[in-house]
Design an enzyme around this catalytic site. Structure first.
Site, mmCIF file in Angstrom:
data_model
loop_
_atom_site.group_PDB
_atom_site.id
_atom_site.type_symbol
_atom_site.label_atom_id
_atom_site.label_comp_id
_atom_site.label_asym_id
_atom_site.label_seq_id
_atom_site.Cartn_x
_atom_site.Cartn_y
_atom_site.Cartn_z
ATOM 1 N N SER A 214 0.837 -1.194 0.000
ATOM 2 C CA SER A 214 0.000 0.000 0.000
ATOM 3 C C SER A 214 0.878 1.253 0.000
ATOM 4 C CB SER A 214 -0.962 -0.034 1.192
ATOM 5 O OG SER A 214 -1.952 0.974 1.089
ATOM 6 N N GLU A 333 -9.271 -5.631 -4.115
ATOM 7 C CA GLU A 333 -8.624 -4.655 -3.238
ATOM 8 C C GLU A 333 -9.618 -3.931 -2.327
ATOM 9 O OE1 GLU A 333 -5.428 -3.910 -2.883
ATOM 10 O OE2 GLU A 333 -4.390 -4.510 -4.717
ATOM 11 N N HIS A 434 -7.298 -5.836 -0.071
ATOM 12 C CA HIS A 434 -6.124 -5.019 0.232
ATOM 13 C C HIS A 434 -5.559 -5.414 1.595
ATOM 14 C CE1 HIS A 434 -3.802 -1.336 -0.555
ATOM 15 N NE2 HIS A 434 -3.959 -0.990 0.714
#
Length: 526
Positions: A214, A333, A434
């Site tokens: 990220s 995600e 994610h």
């Protein structure tokens, strides 16, 4: 002596176990091992699996007295002994414990310090949390299992975040010239520490892999274009984290002005930010972003000093062309951001367009058109599934594709993966969301916060962590547990689909890529 550290004598009184026999060794059956660095002694403790770990090592001086200035190395601590606990996290709006401006700390896991047969590859993990939250002390990023599994040295890093690391004040007053990229300069100083000290910990300073998920991946993409970072790392892995463009100086300055307004300051009083209570500076970052909405975005800035070009626009940076790169994303995600909201479950087709908001897709496209396209081209998807797939394809995945394309066009080595194997959110929803690749890549599926559950979780971690270890050692992620993984090309868009079994595919989700690729993409925040 650095405040809070124990002297060698004091440690002996407290622990009564360690007897130093040299810069890197102790007598048999002792609890601690000590290593001498350029600034002083670092003491290791032994993890449950036998790996040696040292927490909270200063790589930079306390930033409080030098607020909004570039980092500098720490003062020497000589034979004082570090306290052995994780160092402070950068002050932030998140609930990260132990926050302090004395946050330029790192942690090291090693199977054994030098002298040892040969030098081990080094993996430096940079935490996520955009540029605003997080630290290197999460159980998910503990380096003990990876260090033991691959005979590597693992490092995690803290650095300045939010306005302390990325408030662009340079156009508002003198002596703030580097304020927009201080978090990046902190990471460069940390990598310089690795270069200068890691050999004493058994690591090879000529074989350093930076890994980030990220925001950590975005920081790495930015480092790849920063001249001061050249030569400090030799492989790069970004997991659901991209930075195609940086903030322009004018937008970044406008955000800084809004932040100052929230502090009750005018530009002529800007020097007061150096001495204000840190809590006020962080609270003011909750002001509404004048470009994006939501709270203020602070990220790297095209300042013409530390960052002189956009990270991946109009092309991949030449300075990093020879560095092998791995780019990964997860198929669902946005389930991590939308999946815990009950309003995003049990949707009807009529209700779906209202959930496909510009703040979720981050591009200017009619939600009715998106809904109709998925219904026509993916008739088996439910409205709930389309919400996640469309928002994923429209936003973060776009940047991953762009970076892979830029690298392939440059002729630079890039290996692309897509995680399809599903993890489980706390509310029971499943998907490759994610952050779900963190415990798999770092071999921490049993750690607190891991959504990797079930009998196949460790098998999946074996596949992915062995790929990371192979990549760190050679620049090529291929290993016996995977089919042959070929680099990404514009002709075929080769992608390793991480699932059980893993498989190579050409251009997975190609129809979604083409559909959203018709619409110009602008990196959120820039």
């Amino acid at each position: 002596m650095v405040r809070g550290y124990l002297t060698r004598r004091g440690l002996g009184l407290a622990a009564g176990a360690a007897v130093l026999t040299g810069a890197t060794g102790v007598r048999a059956r002792t609890r601690f091992t000590r290593v001498m660095t350029a600034k002083g002694v670092v003491q290791f403790q032994r993890a449950d699996n036998g790996v040696l770990v040292a927490h909270g090592i200063p790589y930079g001086a306390n930033t409080g007295p030098r607020r909004f200035q570039p980092p500098v190395p720490p003062p020497p601590w000589g034979d004082a002994v570090l306290p052995g606990s994780y160092g402070p996290a950068s002050p932030q709006r998140g609930n990260e414990p132990n926050q302090s401006e004395d946050c330029l700390r790192l942690n090291v896991w090693t199977p054994a310090p030098a002298p040892a047969p040969g030098r081990r590859p080094v993996i430096v993990y940079i935490h996520g949390g955009a540029y605003a939250t997080g630290s290197g002390s999460s159980p998910l990023t503990d380096g003990a299992r990876l260090a033991a599994r691959g005979d590597v040295v693992v490092v995690t890093v803290n650095h300045r975040l939010g306005p302390l690391g990325y408030a662009s004040l340079a156009r508002l007053a003198p002596r703030f010239e580097d304020s927009g990229n201080l978090g990046q300069l902190d990471l460069i100083l940390a990598l310089e520490w690795v270069r200068d000290n890691i050999a004493a910990f058994g690591g090879d300073p000529g074989c350093v892999t930076v890994v980030g998920q990220s925001g950590g991946g975005a920081k790495i993409a930015t480092l790849m274009a920063m001249p001061a970072a050249a030569g400090l790392f030799h492989r790069a892995v970004t997991m659901s984290g991209q930075q195609v463009t940086a903030s322009g100086p004018l937008n970044a300055t406008r955000r800084a002005e809004v932040w100052l307004e929230a502090l009750g300051l005018t530009p002529d009083r800007i020097e007061e930010v150096r001495t204000m209570p840190i809590e006020r500076l962080i609270e003011a970052s909750a002001a509404t972003d004048p470009i994006l909405g939501g709270s203020l975005y602070f990220g790297p800035v095209l300042d013409g000093r530390g960052l002189t070009r956009h990270p991946f626009w109009p092309d991949a940076p030449a300075q990093s062309a020879a560095i092998p790169m791995m780019i990964g994303n997860t198929r669902e995600e946005t389930l991590a951001f939308l999946g815990n909201d009950p309003a995003n479950a049990g949707l009807t087709w009529d209700a779906l367009p209202a959930r496909l908001t510009p703040s979720q897709m981050r591009i200017d496209v009619a939600p009715e058109e998106v809904t109709a396209w998925y219904r026509a081209n993916h008739p088996r998807m439910t409205p709930d599934q389309v919400l996640i797939r469309a928002t994923t394809a429209a936003r973060s995945w776009r940047a991953a594709v762009i970076e892979a394309e830029m690298r392939a066009a440059q002729g630079s080595p890039v290996f692309v993966y897509q995680l399809d194997w599903a993890s489980r959110l706390s509310n029971g929803r499943t998907g490759a969301y994610h952050t779900s690749d963190i415990p798999l890549m770092l071999d921490n599926v049993e750690a607190d916060g891991s959504g990797a559950v079930g009998p196949d979780a460790q098998t999946m971690a074996d596949r992915m962590s062995d790929a990371l270890l192979a990549f760190a050692r050679t620049g090529d992620p291929n290993h016996a547990g995977l089919p042959v993984w070929t680099p990404y090309s514009l002709e075929r868009r080769e992608t390793m689909v991480m699932d059980l079994p893993p498989r190579m595919e050409d251009d997975p989700r190609g129809d979604e890529r083409r559909f959203f690729g018709r619409i110009p993409y602008v990196q959120p925040g820039t």
